[in-house]
Scaffold this motif. Structure first.
Motif, short mmCIF file in Angstrom:
data_model
loop_
_atom_site.label_atom_id
_atom_site.label_comp_id
_atom_site.label_asym_id
_atom_site.label_seq_id
_atom_site.Cartn_x
_atom_site.Cartn_y
_atom_site.Cartn_z
N MET A 139 7.60 2.40 -10.83
CA MET A 139 6.58 2.44 -11.88
C MET A 139 5.21 2.16 -11.25
O MET A 139 5.03 1.15 -10.57
CB MET A 139 6.90 1.43 -12.98
CG MET A 139 5.99 1.54 -14.19
SD MET A 139 6.46 0.42 -15.55
CE MET A 139 7.99 1.16 -16.10
N SER A 140 4.24 3.03 -11.47
CA SER A 140 2.93 2.89 -10.86
C SER A 140 2.10 1.83 -11.57
O SER A 140 2.37 1.44 -12.70
CB SER A 140 2.19 4.22 -10.90
OG SER A 140 1.86 4.56 -12.24
N LEU A 141 1.04 1.38 -10.87
CA LEU A 141 0.13 0.41 -11.45
C LEU A 141 -0.56 0.96 -12.69
O LEU A 141 -0.73 0.26 -13.69
CB LEU A 141 -0.92 0.00 -10.40
CG LEU A 141 -1.92 -1.08 -10.83
CD1 LEU A 141 -1.19 -2.37 -11.18
CD2 LEU A 141 -2.95 -1.32 -9.73
N GLY A 142 -0.91 2.24 -12.63
CA GLY A 142 -1.55 2.88 -13.78
C GLY A 142 -0.64 2.92 -14.99
O GLY A 142 -1.07 2.70 -16.12
N GLN A 143 0.64 3.19 -14.75
CA GLN A 143 1.62 3.23 -15.83
C GLN A 143 1.80 1.85 -16.45
O GLN A 143 1.84 1.69 -17.67
CB GLN A 143 2.95 3.76 -15.31
CG GLN A 143 4.00 3.98 -16.39
CD GLN A 143 5.30 4.54 -15.82
OE1 GLN A 143 5.44 4.72 -14.61
NE2 GLN A 143 6.25 4.82 -16.70
N LEU A 144 1.90 0.84 -15.60
CA LEU A 144 2.04 -0.54 -16.08
C LEU A 144 0.83 -0.95 -16.91
O LEU A 144 0.97 -1.59 -17.97
CB LEU A 144 2.21 -1.49 -14.90
CG LEU A 144 3.57 -1.45 -14.19
CD1 LEU A 144 3.52 -2.27 -12.91
CD2 LEU A 144 4.66 -1.99 -15.11
N LYS A 145 -0.35 -0.59 -16.45
CA LYS A 145 -1.58 -0.93 -17.18
C LYS A 145 -1.61 -0.24 -18.54
O LYS A 145 -1.98 -0.84 -19.55
CB LYS A 145 -2.80 -0.53 -16.36
CG LYS A 145 -4.12 -0.89 -17.02
CD LYS A 145 -5.31 -0.49 -16.16
CE LYS A 145 -6.63 -0.83 -16.85
NZ LYS A 145 -7.79 -0.41 -16.03
N ARG A 146 -1.20 1.04 -18.57
CA ARG A 146 -1.19 1.78 -19.83
C ARG A 146 -0.25 1.15 -20.83
O ARG A 146 -0.59 0.96 -22.01
CB ARG A 146 -0.79 3.24 -19.56
CG ARG A 146 -0.83 4.12 -20.81
CD ARG A 146 -0.33 5.53 -20.56
NE ARG A 146 1.10 5.57 -20.30
CZ ARG A 146 1.64 5.86 -19.14
NH1 ARG A 146 0.87 6.13 -18.10
NH2 ARG A 146 2.96 5.89 -19.00
N ILE A 147 0.96 0.81 -20.38
CA ILE A 147 1.95 0.23 -21.27
C ILE A 147 1.52 -1.15 -21.75
O ILE A 147 1.65 -1.48 -22.94
CB ILE A 147 3.32 0.15 -20.57
CG1 ILE A 147 3.84 1.56 -20.27
CG2 ILE A 147 4.33 -0.62 -21.43
CD1 ILE A 147 5.07 1.60 -19.40
N TYR A 148 0.97 -1.96 -20.85
CA TYR A 148 0.51 -3.30 -21.24
C TYR A 148 -0.59 -3.20 -22.30
O TYR A 148 -0.54 -3.91 -23.32
CB TYR A 148 -0.03 -4.05 -20.02
CG TYR A 148 -0.62 -5.40 -20.38
CD1 TYR A 148 0.21 -6.50 -20.57
CD2 TYR A 148 -1.99 -5.54 -20.61
CE1 TYR A 148 -0.33 -7.74 -20.95
CE2 TYR A 148 -2.53 -6.76 -20.98
CZ TYR A 148 -1.69 -7.85 -21.14
OH TYR A 148 -2.22 -9.07 -21.53
N THR A 149 -1.54 -2.31 -22.09
CA THR A 149 -2.64 -2.16 -23.05
C THR A 149 -2.15 -1.61 -24.37
O THR A 149 -2.68 -1.95 -25.43
CB THR A 149 -3.75 -1.26 -22.47
OG1 THR A 149 -4.09 -1.70 -21.16
CG2 THR A 149 -5.00 -1.29 -23.34
#
Length: 411
Positions: free
Chosen positions: A1-11
């Protein structure tokens, strides 16, 4: 899981709050269901015209706990008390399936706009009554929307732009929930509450088939189920595989399970088109070009986590006179659309961020309809009624029978 994906899901689950307008719609929630967080509480934070004002549950204590956890200011002793509040504009109905019909009708007759969890009701009998209520055709009628959230997400719009319904010959759909997520005592497996996998995840599959073909199924060819047999769980399917015949002999298949493998696998729909001729001015007059297109949308039900569209096109160049294949090759590409801008087309100018869940787009459409604005997408009442007709077809074919009709009487 990429950092961008993690950030999107968290937000997505911790979105920035927006300032509320003075004429914001006040929502009430009937039932302290966990799904209310996804359907309303989280997306409401991102909508300036929505305020979650009140909640009522069968258990007052549970309602109070829900209200405290989610900063809902008002708690009512009963569902009817909430409906009697003149300050409430809209109602979210996230109750067990068997209660949708009664409380949607009561909410509409109380003059409230209704965001109704899918499946809208327990069967087509109830659907015909609910979606044809005279109150829905009266001047200043309440707005009623079945919450088929994935249909509002940009990736579904992009996907459908790659599908030509008239040329579709076969569709295969898949959805699942791991066994550890839903135990046997869950409402999904309570017959009296209109439980069953076809009523749960299966409705997503069925709606996808109807939309992709742009038509209604003519027959349920088969519906093989794995179902519980005892107690309140009787005749509740926990897994099914159904096959439908659509116009012109086209086939649509659906598989779903609520007792799937330990590791979750994303939903998908794979669409196969018939071979068609495509113009190509670079070819000599003696040749024709043909293409067979396959389009797969991955992760369409909860696109925020991960989603992607795969397109595979098999090309052939043939001699016009003999039909001999002169050349053949395959081209593949992938596309993503976590925002309207990425989806392009008619959605390019629609408001939306990559961390918006499908529920936020759905809520936006609901508010636009109430405010007299034209939503970018909508699920009309006839569509929702026909959806239940398809569900009934599958249950009848399976031998389990349609889900029980409510004893609530509409006078």
């Amino acid at each position: 899981m990429s950092l961008g994906q993690l950030k999107r899901i968290y937000t997505a689950f911790n979105p920035p709050a927006v300032e509320k307008s003075k004429d914001a719609l006040k929502f009430g929630i009937i039932g302290a269901a966990n799904s209310a967080a996804w359907a309303l509480l989280i997306p409401a934070k991102l909508h300036p015209e929505v305020v979650v004002h009140a909640i009522a549950a069968r258990d007052r204590k549970r309602a109070e706990e829900f209200a405290k956890k989610n900063n809902v200011p008002v708690v009512y002793d009963s569902y009817q008390d909430l409906l009697d509040d003149p300050e409430i504009d809209c109602i979210l109905v996230p109750l067990p399936n068997a209660l949708h019909f009664e409380w949607a009708v009561r909410s509409i007759r109380a003059g409230k706009h209704v965001l109704l969890e899918k499946p809208s009701v327990s069967n087509y009998i109830e659907a015909q009554t609910l979606f044809n209520l005279p109150e829905l055709d009266a001047p200043n009628a309440p707005v009623l929307l079945e919450a088929f959230h994935y249909r509002f997400h940009p990736i579904w719009s992009l996907f459908m732009s790659l599908v030509t319904p008239a040329d579709v010959v076969h569709v295969n759909t898949f959805s699942m929930i791991p066994w550890w997520f839903v135990n046997k005592d869950h409402i999904h497996f309570n017959y009296n509450l209109a439980g069953g996998t076809m009523m749960g995840m299966g409705t997503y599959n069925f709606a996808a088939l109807r939309l992709i073909f742009g038509a209604e199924p003519e027959e349920c060819i088969s519906a093989d189920v794995k179902a519980f047999t005892e107690g309140v769980h009787h005749d509740c399917d926990y897994e099914f595989k159904a096959k439908f015949r659509f116009p012109n002999g086209c086939i649509g298949e659906a598989f779903s399970t609520l007792q799937g493998p330990t590791i979750w696998y994303p939903s998908y729909a794979t669409v196969t088109h018939r071979q068609v001729e495509v113009p190509d001015k670079t070819l000599p007059p003696s040749q024709k070009k043909f293409v067979t297109r396959e389009v797969t949308i991955n992760g369409f039900i909860h696109a925020i986590f991960w989603s992607r569209i795969d397109v595979k096109e098999a090309f052939e160049i043939r001699d016009k006179e003999t039909g001999r294949v002169v050349k053949k090759w395959t081209e593949k590409r992938t596309q993503k659309a976590y925002s309207p801008k990425e989806a392009g087309g008619g959605l390019a100018n629609l408001e939306g961020e990559e961390y918006w869940m499908s529920f936020r787009y759905q809520l936006g459409a609901f508010v636009d309809k109430i405010k007299g604005r034209k939503p970018a997408y909508w699920v009309n009442r006839e569509d929702s009624a026909l959806q239940m007709k398809m569900v009934d077809m599958a249950y009848e074919k399976s031998g389990l029978g349609i889900r029980p009709t409510s004893k609530f009487q509409v006078n």
